[in-house]
Design a protein around this motif. Structure first.
Motif, mmCIF file in Angstrom:
data_model
loop_
_atom_site.group_PDB
_atom_site.id
_atom_site.type_symbol
_atom_site.label_atom_id
_atom_site.label_comp_id
_atom_site.label_asym_id
_atom_site.label_seq_id
_atom_site.Cartn_x
_atom_site.Cartn_y
_atom_site.Cartn_z
ATOM 1 N N SER A 9 0.860 -1.187 0.000
ATOM 2 C CA SER A 9 0.000 0.000 0.000
ATOM 3 C C SER A 9 0.895 1.235 0.000
ATOM 4 O O SER A 9 2.123 1.119 -0.130
ATOM 5 N N THR A 33 -3.749 -5.713 -1.969
ATOM 6 C CA THR A 33 -3.711 -4.389 -1.371
ATOM 7 C C THR A 33 -5.096 -3.977 -0.890
ATOM 8 O O THR A 33 -6.037 -4.786 -0.876
ATOM 9 N N TYR A 34 -5.221 -2.716 -0.493
ATOM 10 C CA TYR A 34 -6.520 -2.148 -0.138
ATOM 11 C C TYR A 34 -7.395 -2.069 -1.394
ATOM 12 O O TYR A 34 -6.890 -1.912 -2.515
ATOM 13 N N GLY A 35 -8.714 -2.105 -1.175
ATOM 14 C CA GLY A 35 -9.631 -1.935 -2.286
ATOM 15 C C GLY A 35 -9.630 -0.510 -2.793
ATOM 16 O O GLY A 35 -9.274 0.427 -2.056
ATOM 17 N N PRO A 36 -10.022 -0.284 -4.036
ATOM 18 C CA PRO A 36 -9.975 1.064 -4.616
ATOM 19 C C PRO A 36 -10.922 2.054 -3.949
ATOM 20 O O PRO A 36 -10.728 3.260 -4.069
ATOM 21 N N CYS A 45 -3.441 5.103 -5.083
ATOM 22 C CA CYS A 45 -4.129 3.827 -4.865
ATOM 23 C C CYS A 45 -3.342 2.730 -5.560
ATOM 24 O O CYS A 45 -3.247 2.696 -6.794
ATOM 25 N N TYR A 47 -4.102 -0.354 -5.809
ATOM 26 C CA TYR A 47 -5.012 -1.203 -6.583
ATOM 27 C C TYR A 47 -5.118 -0.674 -8.018
ATOM 28 O O TYR A 47 -4.959 -1.442 -8.995
ATOM 29 N N ASP A 48 -5.357 0.617 -8.158
ATOM 30 C CA ASP A 48 -5.484 1.207 -9.492
ATOM 31 C C ASP A 48 -4.162 1.144 -10.248
ATOM 32 O O ASP A 48 -4.131 0.884 -11.460
ATOM 33 N N GLU A 51 -3.618 -2.386 -11.591
ATOM 34 C CA GLU A 51 -4.452 -2.640 -12.770
ATOM 35 C C GLU A 51 -3.891 -1.923 -13.995
ATOM 36 O O GLU A 51 -3.857 -2.495 -15.097
ATOM 37 N N VAL A 57 -4.961 -8.284 -9.479
ATOM 38 C CA VAL A 57 -4.962 -7.644 -8.169
ATOM 39 C C VAL A 57 -6.193 -8.059 -7.389
ATOM 40 O O VAL A 57 -7.291 -8.185 -7.944
ATOM 41 N N THR A 59 -8.025 -7.755 -3.118
ATOM 42 C CA THR A 59 -7.967 -7.025 -1.853
ATOM 43 C C THR A 59 -7.446 -7.933 -0.744
ATOM 44 O O THR A 59 -7.313 -9.151 -0.910
#
Length: 285
Positions: A9, A33-36, A45, A47-48, A51, A57, A59
């Motif tokens: 993160s 990782t953490y969700g978007p 972010c 997550y983004d 992607e 990816v 969570t």
């Protein structure tokens, strides 16, 4: 080509993933990782970013998906969960962590603040970042490499964090050839071989520490003034609540940083102060 599961993160996690991807010698099988849509205090972010780089990816709730993959490295950069022995034992080469503190000196959380609080008494005016093999005990694994920046007497916890982030990116970049060669365990050094003080701090280690009584602020002896000054700097980490004192029933923030984004909606207290008969200009030091 070494295969990697990347768990992390923060902006540091994004930058390390970008370095790993741009290197071209690693196959990033999965990012965890953490969700978007999760509310986090930092910008960006992971997550983004993952992607956008073309990586699979998931969570944190699905972190055990890593066990379905044949990977050489499990790589952690600011991953919040404590990993169990099954996950740590899964990679073929090593589970690795980039810890934004000097090991074995500082294990655990809130280490930027504690390093400032300890610097004067310990006469230890440097702050480290450590690349190490993960072990079941938190931050206790063998050390692959470390790098340092000075702790300045004007540093706040946040300025130290920002500067060490840059040093951590540099350290991570330097370890990529070693990872490609799969020699990290071979060159790692047990923490028992390092000298110096050792501290472990929990996530709750600063709870109840942020209020500074007015009497301490008004103290005139040098030792108290330095202690208060260091504490204010150590607790200055936007967007989190800084140190404060209480005047007339109102909380007064004690910080060198602008907290406008955090406190812009807070009411400004109106103190009734009797004006002196003759005003005296303030001295300019």
């Amino acid at each position: 080509m070494p295969s990697v599961a990347f768990m992390g993160s923060h902006p540091l996690g994004e930058r390390c993933l970008e370095l790993l991807t741009d290197d071209g010698a690693f196959d990033v099988e999965l990012v965890v990782t953490y969700g978007p849509d999760e509310d986090t205090w930092w910008d960006g972010c992971l997550y983004d970013t993952a992607e956008s780089l073309g990586h699979a990816v998931v969570t944190r709730e699905d972190e055990r998906d890593v066990l379905d993959l044949d990977i050489d490295y499990l790589l952690s950069v600011y991953y919040p969960n404590i990993l169990g022995e099954e996950l740590l034992g899964h990679p073929n080469v090593a589970p690795l962590n980039l810890h934004q503190a000097e090991l074995p000196r500082y294990r655990g959380s809130n280490v930027f603040s504690h390093a400032i609080l300890n610097a004067r008494e310990d006469d230890h005016w440097k702050y480290g970042t450590t690349f190490h093999v993960m072990a079941p005990e938190v931050d206790a694994g063998d050390i692959v490499a470390r790098a340092f920046v000075p702790i300045r007497e004007t540093d706040t916890a946040r300025t130290l964090y920002d500067r060490v982030t840059e040093k951590s990116v540099e350290l991570f970049r330097e370890q990529l050839p070693l990872m490609r060669e799969k020699r990290v365990r071979e060159l790692a050094t047990p923490q028992s071989e390092f000298d110096g003080e050792r501290y472990f701090y929990t996530k709750q280690s600063l709870d109840g520490e942020k209020e500074i009584p007015v009497e301490r602020l008004a103290a005139t002896d040098d030792d108290t003034q330095l202690e208060v000054y260091d504490k204010i700097r150590a607790l200055d980490f936007p967007p989190f609540q800084p140190a404060y004192t209480t005047l007339g029933g109102h909380r007064v923030q004690l910080t060198a940083t602008s907290y406008e984004d955090l406190f812009e909606d807070a009411p400004v207290p109106d103190f009734e102060v009797d004006a002196p008969e003759e005003s005296t200009p303030l001295a300019q030091d």
